[in-house]
Design a protein around this motif. Sequence first.
Motif, short mmCIF file in Angstrom:
data_model
loop_
_atom_site.label_atom_id
_atom_site.label_comp_id
_atom_site.label_asym_id
_atom_site.label_seq_id
_atom_site.Cartn_x
_atom_site.Cartn_y
_atom_site.Cartn_z
N THR A 198 -4.57 -5.55 0.94
CA THR A 198 -3.31 -4.87 1.23
C THR A 198 -2.37 -5.79 1.98
O THR A 198 -2.79 -6.53 2.87
CB THR A 198 -3.56 -3.60 2.07
N LEU A 216 0.85 -1.19 0.00
CA LEU A 216 0.00 0.00 0.00
C LEU A 216 0.88 1.24 0.00
O LEU A 216 1.74 1.41 0.87
CB LEU A 216 -0.90 -0.01 1.24
N ARG A 243 3.89 -0.97 3.79
CA ARG A 243 3.28 0.33 3.48
C ARG A 243 4.36 1.37 3.22
O ARG A 243 5.37 1.41 3.92
CB ARG A 243 2.41 0.80 4.65
#
Length: 417
Positions: free
Chosen positions: A133, A55, A137
């Motif tokens: 996801t 993500l 990140r």
Amino acid sequence: MKKTILTLLVCVLYLPLSAQITYDEISSSELNTVRQLKIKLPKNYDPSSGIMYPLIIVFDGDYLFEPIVGQVHFQTYFDDMPSSIIVGVIQGSERRYDGYCDEVTGLPKESGLRFHNFVAQELIPYLDGKYNTSKFRVAVGHDLMGNFINSYLFKEDPLFNAYVCISPDLAGTVRDYLGKRLEFFKDDIFYYMATSDKDLPYIRDAVLSANSQISEVKNQYLTYYFDDFKGDTHYTLVNGAIAKSFDKIFQLYQPLREKELEEKVLSYEGTLDKYLVDRYDRIEDLFGIKKPITEEEFEKTVKVAEQRSDLESLEKIGKLAKKLNPESVLGNHYLALHAEKAEDIKKAIKLYEASLTLEETDLIVYDFIESKLEELRSTIELGELEKELEKEKRKIEKEEKKAEAKAKKEAKKNDDN
């Protein structure tokens, strides 16, 4: 010139993507308003597939989102990074309030703290619940928001794994203690920062000072990259920084290339099958993605094993390829190659014969296997012929020696008489 060509190529690749960008909105109790989002899902995204994607949260999504979408498409096209879910936060006139920080600490306060909590407590859970996801990140911010994303580093459990701080307007504690904070992480953290010789002077000075600190950090879990661009302004350095940062952050994901083969694989202490397994286990652990070892990577590793005269690695690579792809000819091919180099020609022939019942690959086709069998069988026949000739030669030599001994015996008998 090279950078200009790459930028143009990214733009060309981006053109058909604009139609694939969707818009969403999220109601926030922290902000007491509704926030707009730009979202780009991976090509052929299927929520029922179970495939997980990194993500990427783009702050300053009003103007940074599209360049990042183009760069991600460019790098995924060449398999230089995994397909990812990209979310741009549209901030507009709220940007100054979103990035509001204490002058002393450099950390969010008041409206900035509310925005900080919105991202951590509302936005990320919303996206995790709606999309597939992975745990990896990335946060991207420029200028004011380049400083803001650092605030997540000062939490006990950082929200992001990778931070792309493009010409960040560093302030207070963040500016003065960023290096110290990065010393203490026990999980992988990627940190990228960039400035340029024509950047805003007060930003450039703070970034160079922070770089001096971070460069001294000794932490095996920190991967730090810094770029000081030449000739770019505070704004034109953005495209170059995006390209460089994503290339560095996802370097492990990229296919085996010559530099890694020369610097790491060739000198690896241990069998090379373990290098491959460890490398791809790390990709899965880090990015939450199970990436298969390609035939090209097997082939490159085998060539290194041959360069090292490492028959054990060659055999184990064959066993690994067979385990991972039991229906493929690849594993049998490497095992046959090992047997051939170990001068066990009959075993090599058996393995190649068995390969004819398996699936061809792009590099190993039936015609090649047939040619290897013909070559090895000829070797066997030639070897057997040579053995017969050697046997016949020894027989003749034995008879000649016998005749010579008999002649000597007869000569001696005649001398005695």
